[in-house]
Motif scaffolding. Structure first.
Motif, PDB file in Angstrom:
ATOM      1  N   CYS A   1       0.985  -1.001  -0.240  1.00  0.00           N
ATOM      2  CA  CYS A   1       0.154   0.180  -0.473  1.00  0.00           C
ATOM      3  C   CYS A   1       0.505   1.585   0.088  1.00  0.00           C
ATOM      4  CB  CYS A   1      -1.105   0.283   1.204  1.00  0.00           C
ATOM      5  SG  CYS A   1      -2.215  -1.351   1.383  1.00  0.00           S
ATOM      6  N   GLU A   2       2.537   1.533   0.902  1.00  0.00           N
ATOM      7  CA  GLU A   2       2.949   2.634   1.001  1.00  0.00           C
ATOM      8  C   GLU A   2       3.373   2.504  -0.280  1.00  0.00           C
ATOM      9  OE1 GLU A   2       2.985   5.412   3.189  1.00  0.00           O
ATOM     10  OE2 GLU A   2       2.417   3.999   4.394  1.00  0.00           O
ATOM     11  N   ASN A   3       4.046   1.580  -1.300  1.00  0.00           N
ATOM     12  CA  ASN A   3       4.236   1.590  -2.500  1.00  0.00           C
ATOM     13  C   ASN A   3       3.580   1.711  -3.604  1.00  0.00           C
ATOM     14  OD1 ASN A   3       6.650   1.123  -4.722  1.00  0.00           O
ATOM     15  ND2 ASN A   3       5.010  -0.187  -5.198  1.00  0.00           N
ATOM     16  N   CYS A   4       2.144   1.824  -3.678  1.00  0.00           N
ATOM     17  CA  CYS A   4       1.220   2.163  -4.391  1.00  0.00           C
ATOM     18  C   CYS A   4       0.790   3.942  -4.235  1.00  0.00           C
ATOM     19  CB  CYS A   4       0.128   1.064  -4.053  1.00  0.00           C
ATOM     20  SG  CYS A   4      -1.610   1.403  -5.598  1.00  0.00           S
TER      21      CYS A   4
ATOM     22  N   ASP B   1      -3.090   2.338   6.791  1.00  0.00           N
ATOM     23  CA  ASP B   1      -2.625   2.079   8.517  1.00  0.00           C
ATOM     24  C   ASP B   1      -3.107   1.352   9.539  1.00  0.00           C
ATOM     25  OD1 ASP B   1      -1.654   4.617   8.719  1.00  0.00           O
ATOM     26  OD2 ASP B   1      -3.376   5.473   8.260  1.00  0.00           O
ATOM     27  N   ILE B   2      -4.629   0.574   8.808  1.00  0.00           N
ATOM     28  CA  ILE B   2      -5.011  -0.337   9.767  1.00  0.00           C
ATOM     29  C   ILE B   2      -4.580  -1.587   9.451  1.00  0.00           C
ATOM     30  CG2 ILE B   2      -6.721  -1.683   7.463  1.00  0.00           C
ATOM     31  CD1 ILE B   2      -8.319  -0.545  11.146  1.00  0.00           C
ATOM     32  N   CYS B   3      -4.156  -2.228   8.680  1.00  0.00           N
ATOM     33  CA  CYS B   3      -3.269  -3.597   8.588  1.00  0.00           C
ATOM     34  C   CYS B   3      -1.945  -3.170   9.126  1.00  0.00           C
ATOM     35  CB  CYS B   3      -2.218  -3.575   6.922  1.00  0.00           C
ATOM     36  SG  CYS B   3      -3.594  -4.160   6.392  1.00  0.00           S
ATOM     37  N   ALA B   4      -1.219  -2.221   9.880  1.00  0.00           N
ATOM     38  CA  ALA B   4      -0.474  -2.277  10.891  1.00  0.00           C
ATOM     39  C   ALA B   4      -0.860  -1.749  11.921  1.00  0.00           C
ATOM     40  CB  ALA B   4      -0.170  -1.117  10.842  1.00  0.00           C
TER      41      ALA B   4
ATOM     42  N   CYS C   1      -7.853   5.705  -5.235  1.00  0.00           N
ATOM     43  CA  CYS C   1      -6.527   4.573  -5.053  1.00  0.00           C
ATOM     44  C   CYS C   1      -5.592   4.967  -3.303  1.00  0.00           C
ATOM     45  CB  CYS C   1      -6.395   4.503  -6.246  1.00  0.00           C
ATOM     46  SG  CYS C   1      -4.311   2.887  -6.104  1.00  0.00           S
ATOM     47  N   ILE C   2      -5.323   6.039  -3.589  1.00  0.00           N
ATOM     48  CA  ILE C   2      -3.843   6.640  -2.711  1.00  0.00           C
ATOM     49  C   ILE C   2      -5.293   6.642  -1.060  1.00  0.00           C
ATOM     50  CG2 ILE C   2      -2.626   8.778  -1.781  1.00  0.00           C
ATOM     51  CD1 ILE C   2      -2.552   9.649  -4.704  1.00  0.00           C
ATOM     52  N   LEU C   3      -6.350   7.419  -1.504  1.00  0.00           N
ATOM     53  CA  LEU C   3      -7.260   7.007   0.108  1.00  0.00           C
ATOM     54  C   LEU C   3      -7.098   6.171   0.408  1.00  0.00           C
ATOM     55  CD1 LEU C   3      -9.266   9.883  -0.542  1.00  0.00           C
ATOM     56  CD2 LEU C   3      -7.254  10.281   0.613  1.00  0.00           C
ATOM     57  N   LEU C   4      -7.629   4.484  -0.442  1.00  0.00           N
ATOM     58  CA  LEU C   4      -7.728   3.342   0.837  1.00  0.00           C
ATOM     59  C   LEU C   4      -6.200   2.853   0.714  1.00  0.00           C
ATOM     60  CD1 LEU C   4     -10.694   1.965  -1.790  1.00  0.00           C
ATOM     61  CD2 LEU C   4     -10.830   2.125   0.648  1.00  0.00           C
TER      62      LEU C   4
ATOM     63  N   CYS D   1     -10.042  -4.778   9.378  1.00  0.00           N
ATOM     64  CA  CYS D   1      -9.192  -4.681   8.444  1.00  0.00           C
ATOM     65  C   CYS D   1      -9.483  -5.688   7.356  1.00  0.00           C
ATOM     66  CB  CYS D   1      -8.085  -5.347   8.773  1.00  0.00           C
ATOM     67  SG  CYS D   1      -6.439  -5.491   7.979  1.00  0.00           S
ATOM     68  N   ILE D   2     -10.118  -6.524   7.768  1.00  0.00           N
ATOM     69  CA  ILE D   2     -11.021  -7.392   6.042  1.00  0.00           C
ATOM     70  C   ILE D   2     -11.303  -6.463   5.349  1.00  0.00           C
ATOM     71  CG2 ILE D   2     -11.734  -9.234   5.550  1.00  0.00           C
ATOM     72  CD1 ILE D   2     -11.084 -10.398   7.901  1.00  0.00           C
ATOM     73  N   GLU D   3     -12.343  -5.505   5.902  1.00  0.00           N
ATOM     74  CA  GLU D   3     -13.648  -4.728   5.135  1.00  0.00           C
ATOM     75  C   GLU D   3     -12.975  -3.991   4.361  1.00  0.00           C
ATOM     76  OE1 GLU D   3     -16.741  -1.073   5.772  1.00  0.00           O
ATOM     77  OE2 GLU D   3     -16.553  -2.455   7.167  1.00  0.00           O
TER      78      GLU D   3
END
Length: 114
Positions: free
Chosen positions: A25-28, A53-56, A44-47, A76-78
């Motif tokens: 996500c950070e790379n994207c 953040d939620i994964c971390a 895309c950037i916002l998601l 996180c799954i959502e």
């Protein structure tokens, strides 16, 4: 309320998937910000930001054996599902890699939840 935590090796699969998703996500985000028509990549950037953040956060909850890990993981799954859908719409390599990382993360989180 104290929860007994399994050894980290038992959670390593989900932790690895969560951390790979953060990195993708950070790379994207970075790649999208360098796109010629960056305004088309705002969704895309916002998601990506929310997903990273939620994964971390989820990885931290799992690693410390929080009693709230499963609740956070459902959120996180959502977000991973939404990020996967958005990134899959774009043909850029970084978006496709992010979509793939989100999919792996979703599967690992679902397996963790049982």
């Amino acid at each position: 309320m104290q929860q007994s935590t399994p050894p980290i090796t038992e959670n390593q699969t989900v932790l690895d998937a969560l951390n790979r998703c953060v990195a993708a996500c950070e790379n994207c985000i970075t790649a999208c910000l360098h796109e010629e028509h960056v305004q088309h990549m705002v969704g895309c950037i916002l998601l990506d930001r929310d997903c990273a953040d939620i994964c971390a956060l989820t990885a931290r909850f799992v690693a410390r054996g929080s009693a709230h890990a499963k609740h956070v993981m459902r959120e996180c799954i959502e977000l991973c599902q939404l990020c996967h859908i958005e990134c899959a719409k774009h043909n850029d390599t970084h978006c496709q890699q992010c979509a793939a990382a989100c999919k792996v993360c979703i599967e690992a989180c679902k397996a963790y939840l049982g």
